[in-house]
Design a protein around this motif. Structure first.
Motif, PDB file in Angstrom:
ATOM      1  N   SER A   1      -3.658   2.892   0.834  1.00 46.34           N
ATOM      2  CA  SER A   1      -3.465   3.866  -0.257  1.00 46.34           C
ATOM      3  C   SER A   1      -4.675   3.956  -1.155  1.00 46.34           C
ATOM      4  O   SER A   1      -5.684   3.373  -0.987  1.00 46.34           O
ATOM      5  CB  SER A   1      -2.253   3.490  -1.083  1.00 46.34           C
TER       6      SER A   1
ATOM      7  N   ALA B   1       1.098  -6.881   1.730  1.00 45.38           N
ATOM      8  CA  ALA B   1       0.633  -6.321   0.463  1.00 45.38           C
ATOM      9  C   ALA B   1      -0.833  -5.933   0.551  1.00 45.38           C
ATOM     10  O   ALA B   1      -1.240  -4.877   0.039  1.00 45.38           O
ATOM     11  CB  ALA B   1       0.845  -7.318  -0.655  1.00 45.38           C
TER      12      ALA B   1
ATOM     13  N   GLY C   1      -1.162  -2.798   2.598  1.00 48.10           N
ATOM     14  CA  GLY C   1      -0.655  -1.646   1.853  1.00 48.10           C
ATOM     15  C   GLY C   1      -1.671  -1.129   0.866  1.00 48.10           C
ATOM     16  O   GLY C   1      -1.799   0.078   0.643  1.00 48.10           O
ATOM     17  N   LYS C   2      -2.447  -2.022   0.233  1.00 45.93           N
ATOM     18  CA  LYS C   2      -3.472  -1.595  -0.705  1.00 45.93           C
ATOM     19  C   LYS C   2      -4.625  -0.917   0.020  1.00 45.93           C
ATOM     20  O   LYS C   2      -5.277  -0.027  -0.514  1.00 45.93           O
ATOM     21  CB  LYS C   2      -3.996  -2.793  -1.488  1.00 45.93           C
TER      22      LYS C   2
ATOM     23  N   VAL D   1       7.728  -6.359  -0.032  1.00 41.00           N
ATOM     24  CA  VAL D   1       7.001  -7.564  -0.432  1.00 41.00           C
ATOM     25  C   VAL D   1       7.797  -8.346  -1.471  1.00 41.00           C
ATOM     26  O   VAL D   1       7.861  -9.574  -1.426  1.00 41.00           O
ATOM     27  CB  VAL D   1       5.592  -7.194  -0.937  1.00 41.00           C
ATOM     28  N   GLY D   2       8.426  -7.652  -2.398  1.00 38.48           N
ATOM     29  CA  GLY D   2       9.249  -8.330  -3.404  1.00 38.48           C
ATOM     30  C   GLY D   2      10.424  -9.069  -2.788  1.00 38.48           C
ATOM     31  O   GLY D   2      10.722 -10.214  -3.163  1.00 38.48           O
TER      32      GLY D   2
ATOM     33  N   PRO E   1       3.951   3.464  -0.757  1.00 36.89           N
ATOM     34  CA  PRO E   1       3.589   2.247  -1.507  1.00 36.89           C
ATOM     35  C   PRO E   1       4.770   1.601  -2.219  1.00 36.89           C
ATOM     36  O   PRO E   1       4.852   0.378  -2.299  1.00 36.89           O
ATOM     37  CB  PRO E   1       2.549   2.753  -2.505  1.00 36.89           C
ATOM     38  N   SER E   2       5.706   2.409  -2.711  1.00 37.05           N
ATOM     39  CA  SER E   2       6.867   1.814  -3.388  1.00 37.05           C
ATOM     40  C   SER E   2       7.756   1.074  -2.391  1.00 37.05           C
ATOM     41  O   SER E   2       8.328   0.031  -2.723  1.00 37.05           O
ATOM     42  CB  SER E   2       7.664   2.889  -4.116  1.00 37.05           C
ATOM     43  N   GLN E   3       7.857   1.586  -1.167  1.00 34.94           N
ATOM     44  CA  GLN E   3       8.633   0.880  -0.148  1.00 34.94           C
ATOM     45  C   GLN E   3       7.968  -0.434   0.228  1.00 34.94           C
ATOM     46  O   GLN E   3       8.644  -1.448   0.433  1.00 34.94           O
ATOM     47  CB  GLN E   3       8.803   1.747   1.094  1.00 34.94           C
ATOM     48  N   LEU E   4       6.642  -0.439   0.298  1.00 35.99           N
ATOM     49  CA  LEU E   4       5.919  -1.671   0.608  1.00 35.99           C
ATOM     50  C   LEU E   4       6.091  -2.697  -0.511  1.00 35.99           C
ATOM     51  O   LEU E   4       6.286  -3.885  -0.238  1.00 35.99           O
ATOM     52  CB  LEU E   4       4.440  -1.385   0.835  1.00 35.99           C
ATOM     53  N   ARG E   5       6.029  -2.246  -1.762  1.00 37.91           N
ATOM     54  CA  ARG E   5       6.225  -3.165  -2.888  1.00 37.91           C
ATOM     55  C   ARG E   5       7.623  -3.764  -2.864  1.00 37.91           C
ATOM     56  O   ARG E   5       7.815  -4.947  -3.136  1.00 37.91           O
ATOM     57  CB  ARG E   5       5.984  -2.449  -4.214  1.00 37.91           C
ATOM     58  N   PHE E   6       8.613  -2.940  -2.519  1.00 39.53           N
ATOM     59  CA  PHE E   6       9.984  -3.425  -2.436  1.00 39.53           C
ATOM     60  C   PHE E   6      10.114  -4.473  -1.333  1.00 39.53           C
ATOM     61  O   PHE E   6      10.710  -5.534  -1.533  1.00 39.53           O
ATOM     62  CB  PHE E   6      10.933  -2.249  -2.173  1.00 39.53           C
TER      63      PHE E   6
END
Length: 64
Positions: free
Chosen positions: A64, A57, A60-61, A14-15, A7-12
């Protein structure tokens, strides 16, 4: 074998994509102000990139 991203890789990701889309839309506004080039194509590219980031995003939600 494929490894699913965390999830942190996906957030990165997306950012980064949202930042790039905002930069493209800002470039389109600058092009309109300076009356140069084809700002519509740049704005459409930025919007498409933002939509793709939203899709990533949302998926990804779901995982998880």
């Amino acid at each position: 074998m494929s490894k699913t991203p965390s999830p942190s890789q996906l957030r990165f990701l997306v950012g980064i994509m949202l930042g790039a889309s905002l930069a493209l839309i800002g470039l389109a506004v600058w092009m309109i102000a300076r009356d140069e080039g084809s700002p519509v194509l740049v704005a459409v590219a930025g919007s498409m990139l933002a939509a793709f980031a939203a899709i990533i995003a949302a998926q990804g939600k779901k995982k998880s």
